[in-house]
Scaffold this motif. Structure first.
Motif, PDB file in Angstrom:
ATOM      1  N   THR A 165       1.476  -5.095   4.960  1.00 37.64           N
ATOM      2  CA  THR A 165       0.103  -5.558   4.723  1.00 37.64           C
ATOM      3  C   THR A 165      -0.163  -5.784   3.241  1.00 37.64           C
ATOM      4  O   THR A 165      -0.794  -6.778   2.854  1.00 37.64           O
ATOM      5  CB  THR A 165      -0.912  -4.563   5.294  1.00 37.64           C
ATOM      6  OG1 THR A 165      -0.642  -3.250   4.773  1.00 37.64           O
ATOM      7  CG2 THR A 165      -0.847  -4.522   6.804  1.00 37.64           C
ATOM      8  N   SER A 166       0.303  -4.877   2.389  1.00 35.24           N
ATOM      9  CA  SER A 166       0.068  -5.048   0.957  1.00 35.24           C
ATOM     10  C   SER A 166       0.846  -6.251   0.416  1.00 35.24           C
ATOM     11  O   SER A 166       0.348  -6.981  -0.456  1.00 35.24           O
ATOM     12  CB  SER A 166       0.459  -3.780   0.199  1.00 35.24           C
ATOM     13  OG  SER A 166       1.826  -3.469   0.404  1.00 35.24           O
ATOM     14  N   TYR A 167       2.051  -6.484   0.920  1.00 35.07           N
ATOM     15  CA  TYR A 167       2.810  -7.649   0.462  1.00 35.07           C
ATOM     16  C   TYR A 167       2.122  -8.945   0.880  1.00 35.07           C
ATOM     17  O   TYR A 167       2.053  -9.898   0.095  1.00 35.07           O
ATOM     18  CB  TYR A 167       4.233  -7.596   1.022  1.00 35.07           C
ATOM     19  CG  TYR A 167       5.035  -8.843   0.702  1.00 35.07           C
ATOM     20  CD1 TYR A 167       5.417  -9.128  -0.605  1.00 35.07           C
ATOM     21  CD2 TYR A 167       5.392  -9.742   1.707  1.00 35.07           C
ATOM     22  CE1 TYR A 167       6.138 -10.278  -0.904  1.00 35.07           C
ATOM     23  CE2 TYR A 167       6.110 -10.890   1.416  1.00 35.07           C
ATOM     24  CZ  TYR A 167       6.479 -11.156   0.100  1.00 35.07           C
ATOM     25  OH  TYR A 167       7.184 -12.291  -0.186  1.00 35.07           O
ATOM     26  N   ARG A 168       1.606  -8.988   2.106  1.00 35.15           N
ATOM     27  CA  ARG A 168       0.897 -10.197   2.530  1.00 35.15           C
ATOM     28  C   ARG A 168      -0.339 -10.426   1.678  1.00 35.15           C
ATOM     29  O   ARG A 168      -0.668 -11.576   1.325  1.00 35.15           O
ATOM     30  CB  ARG A 168       0.501 -10.060   4.003  1.00 35.15           C
ATOM     31  CG  ARG A 168       1.680 -10.171   4.964  1.00 35.15           C
ATOM     32  CD  ARG A 168       1.246  -9.942   6.394  1.00 35.15           C
ATOM     33  NE  ARG A 168       2.377  -9.996   7.321  1.00 35.15           N
ATOM     34  CZ  ARG A 168       2.288  -9.710   8.607  1.00 35.15           C
ATOM     35  NH1 ARG A 168       1.123  -9.352   9.141  1.00 35.15           N
ATOM     36  NH2 ARG A 168       3.363  -9.787   9.371  1.00 35.15           N
ATOM     37  N   GLY A 169      -1.042  -9.350   1.351  1.00 32.60           N
ATOM     38  CA  GLY A 169      -2.202  -9.501   0.484  1.00 32.60           C
ATOM     39  C   GLY A 169      -1.826 -10.019  -0.895  1.00 32.60           C
ATOM     40  O   GLY A 169      -2.524 -10.862  -1.461  1.00 32.60           O
ATOM     41  N   ALA A 170      -0.707  -9.522  -1.430  1.00 30.65           N
ATOM     42  CA  ALA A 170      -0.258  -9.984  -2.743  1.00 30.65           C
ATOM     43  C   ALA A 170       0.137 -11.457  -2.711  1.00 30.65           C
ATOM     44  O   ALA A 170      -0.158 -12.220  -3.643  1.00 30.65           O
ATOM     45  CB  ALA A 170       0.912  -9.129  -3.223  1.00 30.65           C
ATOM     46  N   ARG A 171       0.800 -11.884  -1.634  1.00 37.09           N
ATOM     47  CA  ARG A 171       1.232 -13.277  -1.532  1.00 37.09           C
ATOM     48  C   ARG A 171       0.059 -14.234  -1.315  1.00 37.09           C
ATOM     49  O   ARG A 171       0.190 -15.432  -1.569  1.00 37.09           O
ATOM     50  CB  ARG A 171       2.224 -13.441  -0.373  1.00 37.09           C
ATOM     51  CG  ARG A 171       3.530 -12.713  -0.529  1.00 37.09           C
ATOM     52  CD  ARG A 171       4.281 -13.068  -1.786  1.00 37.09           C
ATOM     53  NE  ARG A 171       4.500 -14.499  -1.955  1.00 37.09           N
ATOM     54  CZ  ARG A 171       5.115 -15.050  -2.987  1.00 37.09           C
ATOM     55  NH1 ARG A 171       5.534 -14.266  -3.982  1.00 37.09           N
ATOM     56  NH2 ARG A 171       5.307 -16.342  -3.059  1.00 37.09           N
ATOM     57  N   ARG A 172      -1.068 -13.709  -0.853  1.00 37.10           N
ATOM     58  CA  ARG A 172      -2.233 -14.573  -0.611  1.00 37.10           C
ATOM     59  C   ARG A 172      -3.120 -14.723  -1.848  1.00 37.10           C
ATOM     60  O   ARG A 172      -4.223 -15.263  -1.747  1.00 37.10           O
ATOM     61  CB  ARG A 172      -3.053 -14.020   0.561  1.00 37.10           C
ATOM     62  CG  ARG A 172      -2.394 -14.248   1.916  1.00 37.10           C
ATOM     63  CD  ARG A 172      -3.219 -13.638   3.035  1.00 37.10           C
ATOM     64  NE  ARG A 172      -2.613 -13.898   4.329  1.00 37.10           N
ATOM     65  CZ  ARG A 172      -2.892 -14.940   5.099  1.00 37.10           C
ATOM     66  NH1 ARG A 172      -3.786 -15.822   4.693  1.00 37.10           N
ATOM     67  NH2 ARG A 172      -2.314 -15.104   6.266  1.00 37.10           N
ATOM     68  N   THR A 173      -2.683 -14.226  -2.962  1.00 41.03           N
ATOM     69  CA  THR A 173      -3.444 -14.420  -4.196  1.00 41.03           C
ATOM     70  C   THR A 173      -3.583 -15.909  -4.502  1.00 41.03           C
ATOM     71  O   THR A 173      -2.632 -16.680  -4.340  1.00 41.03           O
ATOM     72  CB  THR A 173      -2.749 -13.715  -5.371  1.00 41.03           C
ATOM     73  OG1 THR A 173      -2.547 -12.338  -5.041  1.00 41.03           O
ATOM     74  CG2 THR A 173      -3.575 -13.816  -6.631  1.00 41.03           C
ATOM     75  N   ASP A 174      -4.768 -16.305  -4.915  1.00 40.92           N
ATOM     76  CA  ASP A 174      -5.056 -17.718  -5.160  1.00 40.92           C
ATOM     77  C   ASP A 174      -4.085 -18.286  -6.201  1.00 40.92           C
ATOM     78  O   ASP A 174      -4.079 -17.845  -7.356  1.00 40.92           O
ATOM     79  CB  ASP A 174      -6.500 -17.859  -5.651  1.00 40.92           C
ATOM     80  CG  ASP A 174      -6.962 -19.308  -5.653  1.00 40.92           C
ATOM     81  OD1 ASP A 174      -6.102 -20.207  -5.542  1.00 40.92           O
ATOM     82  OD2 ASP A 174      -8.181 -19.545  -5.761  1.00 40.92           O
TER      83      ASP A 174
END
Length: 278
Positions: A165-174
């Motif tokens: 979950t944290s990796y997906r959040g990091a990859r979704r950074t604008d």
């Protein structure tokens, strides 16, 4: 002419009043909702107690609220209840810090290298597919029957969910914001600290919330395998002696612990939300 300009038109006043109505009604709605929830619980407990006392349901198979309460009071007075809760709480907190928090940090750090993330993805998926019940006997053999093995089981239960979950959040950074910071000469570590980590906080907190239940399941499973104290040991003791009320008392404690941990994570979410907004 002045009176016309200073007087707001009626159409401008009415919408603002209409907008305030839902805000004013929101607290009453929450109070009504909570009151209804409490009423449902009270009605269910009353029906359960009445059925057990009247013989409509078997008190041997289903217990009764009064029997559960008596067990909790007796174990609280003897101190055994607080010992069980304390042991399970320590196991959950230590395993949660290692697995959930550590997994979140690892997931965020994977943002630095897409190659490493893609390379480790199948291994992470394979580890996440292993049931904790299958790993628990191995951890007992490797780490012994003391608290260390339960902490390892809890950490294993949490690490994959938090990492993904944290990796997906990091990859979704604008990406536009990343390019903007690069144009101002920001280094990769500055982009990570000032942009990626704050923008991924909502994902990190979501992973922490999901892991509350997994952490407690891991602790209970570990105590089922081998323990002399803890809420899982309490449930195991009740099931082996066919004392259903003791089993239900342990399940009740687990539910209360989940609610308490959820409140703590929600408070953390609010703190991180203010930090992310700033």
């Amino acid at each position: 002419m002045t009176a016309v300009l200073t007087q707001p038109p009626a159409e401008a006043v009415q919408p603002s009043r209409r907008r305030r109505q839902p805000l004013a009604a929101a607290p009453w709605r929450r109070i009504g909702l909570h009151s209804l929830q409490v009423a449902i619980v009270v009605a269910a407990l009353a029906a359960w107690e009445f059925g057990a006392r009247s013989g409509a349901i078997s008190s041997f198979l289903f217990g009764s609220p009064s029997a559960v309460w008596d067990i909790l009071v007796r174990r609280a007075r003897s101190g055994q209840l607080w010992t069980d809760i304390g042991v399970t709480t320590v196991e959950v907190l230590l395993g949660f810090l290692i697995g959930a928090v550590g997994g979140s940090v690892l997931g965020l750090l994977l943002w630095y290298s897409r190659f490493v993330a893609d390379l480790t993805a199948p291994f992470i998926a394979a580890i996440g597919s292993i049931p904790v019940l299958a790993v628990a006997p191995l951890t007992i053999i490797w780490f012994g029957t003391e608290m260390t093995s339960k902490v390892v089981i809890v950490a294993f239960s949490c690490v994959v969910v938090s990492l993904t979950t944290s990796y997906r959040g990091a990859r979704r950074t604008d990406p536009d914001l990343i390019n903007l910071m690069k144009s101002f000469g920001a280094s990769r570590s500055q982009i990570f600290r000032k942009l990626v980590v704050p923008s991924a906080m909502s994902w990190v907190v979501s992973g922490l919330k999901l892991n509350i239940g997994f952490a407690l399941v891991g602790a209970i499973v570990g105590e089922y395998i081998s323990s002399d104290a803890g809420v899982g040991h309490m449930i195991l003791l009740g099931s082996s002696n066919f004392t259903i009320s003791l089993v239900i008392a342990g399940i009740t404690i687990v539910m209360v612990m989940v609610l308490v941990f959820n409140v703590l994570v929600t408070a953390l979410e609010r703190f991180l939300g203010h930090w992310e907004g700033s």
